[in-house]
Design a protein around this motif. Structure first.
Motif, PDB file in Angstrom:
ATOM      1  N   SER A   1       0.791  -1.288  -0.037  1.00  0.00           N
ATOM      2  CA  SER A   1      -0.100  -0.058  -0.113  1.00  0.00           C
ATOM      3  C   SER A   1       0.638   1.163  -0.006  1.00  0.00           C
ATOM      4  O   SER A   1       0.194   2.195  -0.233  1.00  0.00           O
ATOM      5  N   THR A   2       2.182   1.226   0.353  1.00  0.00           N
ATOM      6  CA  THR A   2       2.838   2.348   0.214  1.00  0.00           C
ATOM      7  C   THR A   2       3.966   2.244  -0.693  1.00  0.00           C
ATOM      8  O   THR A   2       5.194   2.629  -0.632  1.00  0.00           O
ATOM      9  N   ASP A   3       3.881   1.630  -1.983  1.00  0.00           N
ATOM     10  CA  ASP A   3       4.486   1.476  -2.827  1.00  0.00           C
ATOM     11  C   ASP A   3       6.070   0.645  -2.661  1.00  0.00           C
ATOM     12  O   ASP A   3       7.029   1.159  -3.034  1.00  0.00           O
ATOM     13  N   TYR A   4       6.095  -0.093  -1.666  1.00  0.00           N
ATOM     14  CA  TYR A   4       7.180  -0.884  -1.237  1.00  0.00           C
ATOM     15  C   TYR A   4       8.265  -0.353  -0.364  1.00  0.00           C
ATOM     16  O   TYR A   4       9.391  -0.343  -0.523  1.00  0.00           O
ATOM     17  N   ILE A   5       7.709   0.974   0.267  1.00  0.00           N
ATOM     18  CA  ILE A   5       8.522   1.521   1.134  1.00  0.00           C
ATOM     19  C   ILE A   5       8.036   1.322   2.537  1.00  0.00           C
ATOM     20  O   ILE A   5       7.006   1.949   2.954  1.00  0.00           O
ATOM     21  N   PRO A   6       8.651   0.720   3.415  1.00  0.00           N
ATOM     22  CA  PRO A   6       7.892   0.121   4.747  1.00  0.00           C
ATOM     23  C   PRO A   6       7.770   1.663   5.596  1.00  0.00           C
ATOM     24  O   PRO A   6       8.849   2.202   6.018  1.00  0.00           O
ATOM     25  N   PRO A   7       6.693   1.778   6.065  1.00  0.00           N
ATOM     26  CA  PRO A   7       6.545   3.071   6.865  1.00  0.00           C
ATOM     27  C   PRO A   7       7.326   3.014   8.048  1.00  0.00           C
ATOM     28  O   PRO A   7       8.008   3.958   8.552  1.00  0.00           O
ATOM     29  N   ALA A   8       7.593   1.905   8.785  1.00  0.00           N
ATOM     30  CA  ALA A   8       8.228   1.726   9.783  1.00  0.00           C
ATOM     31  C   ALA A   8       9.762   1.982   9.755  1.00  0.00           C
ATOM     32  O   ALA A   8      10.524   2.142  10.702  1.00  0.00           O
ATOM     33  N   LEU A   9      10.278   1.878   8.342  1.00  0.00           N
ATOM     34  CA  LEU A   9      11.814   1.965   8.191  1.00  0.00           C
ATOM     35  C   LEU A   9      11.958   3.177   7.325  1.00  0.00           C
ATOM     36  O   LEU A   9      12.909   3.329   7.140  1.00  0.00           O
ATOM     37  N   LYS A  10      11.022   4.108   7.100  1.00  0.00           N
ATOM     38  CA  LYS A  10      11.225   5.373   6.306  1.00  0.00           C
ATOM     39  C   LYS A  10      12.070   6.349   6.767  1.00  0.00           C
ATOM     40  O   LYS A  10      12.941   6.920   6.021  1.00  0.00           O
ATOM     41  N   SER A  11      12.582   6.055   8.238  1.00  0.00           N
ATOM     42  CA  SER A  11      13.681   6.948   8.700  1.00  0.00           C
ATOM     43  C   SER A  11      15.224   6.691   8.253  1.00  0.00           C
ATOM     44  O   SER A  11      16.038   7.371   8.242  1.00  0.00           O
ATOM     45  N   ALA A  12      15.193   5.479   7.571  1.00  0.00           N
ATOM     46  CA  ALA A  12      16.627   4.936   7.017  1.00  0.00           C
ATOM     47  C   ALA A  12      16.683   5.332   5.380  1.00  0.00           C
ATOM     48  O   ALA A  12      17.917   5.068   5.020  1.00  0.00           O
ATOM     49  N   VAL A  13      15.581   6.011   5.132  1.00  0.00           N
ATOM     50  CA  VAL A  13      15.490   6.541   3.577  1.00  0.00           C
ATOM     51  C   VAL A  13      16.234   7.613   3.302  1.00  0.00           C
ATOM     52  O   VAL A  13      15.665   8.674   3.941  1.00  0.00           O
TER      53      VAL A  13
END
Length: 182
Positions: free
Chosen positions: A123-135
């Motif tokens: 649902s988030t185009d394969y960017i995990p919300p829980a790990l978005k701080s790593a991006v």
């Protein structure tokens, strides 16, 4: 360079921005056409002062293909350099089966953990919300025949920063590399 006007993105871009931190979104430019022929450019990290866009010192073009590979597995950059990554999807498979993106992670990030979580983040185009701080920076998800760009400031800290395509199966097949900051 003149500041870009505020642009309302298409719904596909709006969905992506809902999972990104404000510092990652920067400036989202509306594609010339909605999904199907998307070229989306975001400027991220750090947000340019006074709404000015970052001016890249160079463009690095990466192609992604139906073999789930990226054409470049290493990119060298100087600390603080402003890069444009242009991702081109080449192949014949439909987007639902063969989409691609470019996701640059912080140094020390575990790519395997990220890729496994990304596979579940449909649902988030394969960017995990829980790990978005790593991006640090990422493009939108594109299908064959499409392209996407991201302009970002390379981290000031020297080191290796992993990047990958987070579409399911692509990391395991070898769609990954590293940004070498030296």
């Amino acid at each position: 360079m003149l500041p870009l006007p505020a642009i309302t993105p298409y719904p596909c871009c709006s969905a992506l921005t809902s999972v990104l931190a404000p510092a990652q979104i920067g400036r989202l430019q509306r594609p010339s056409q909605p999904c199907g022929s998307i070229t989306c450019t975001r400027t991220s990290l750090p947000n340019p002062p006074s709404g000015q866009a970052l001016t890249p010192t160079r463009t690095v073009t990466i192609t992604a293909n139906d073999e789930m590979k990226l054409s470049l597995t290493e990119i060298s950059a100087k600390p603080g350099e402003v890069l444009r990554i242009r991702l081109l999807a080449v192949g014949t498979a439909p987007k639902a089966a063969m989409a691609h993106n470019f996701v640059l992670l912080n140094t020390g990030s575990n790519q395997i953990v990220f890729a496994e979580a990304a596979a579940k983040a449909v649902s988030t185009d394969y960017i995990p919300p829980a790990l978005k701080s790593a991006v640090i920076a990422s493009t939108i998800l594109i299908g064959n025949g499409e392209s996407a760009e991201i302009v970002f400031k390379v981290p000031a800290k020297k080191g290796n920063y992993p990047y990958l395509c987070s579409f399911p199966g692509h990391f395991a097949a070898g769609a990954r590399g590293k940004l070498i900051v030296q």
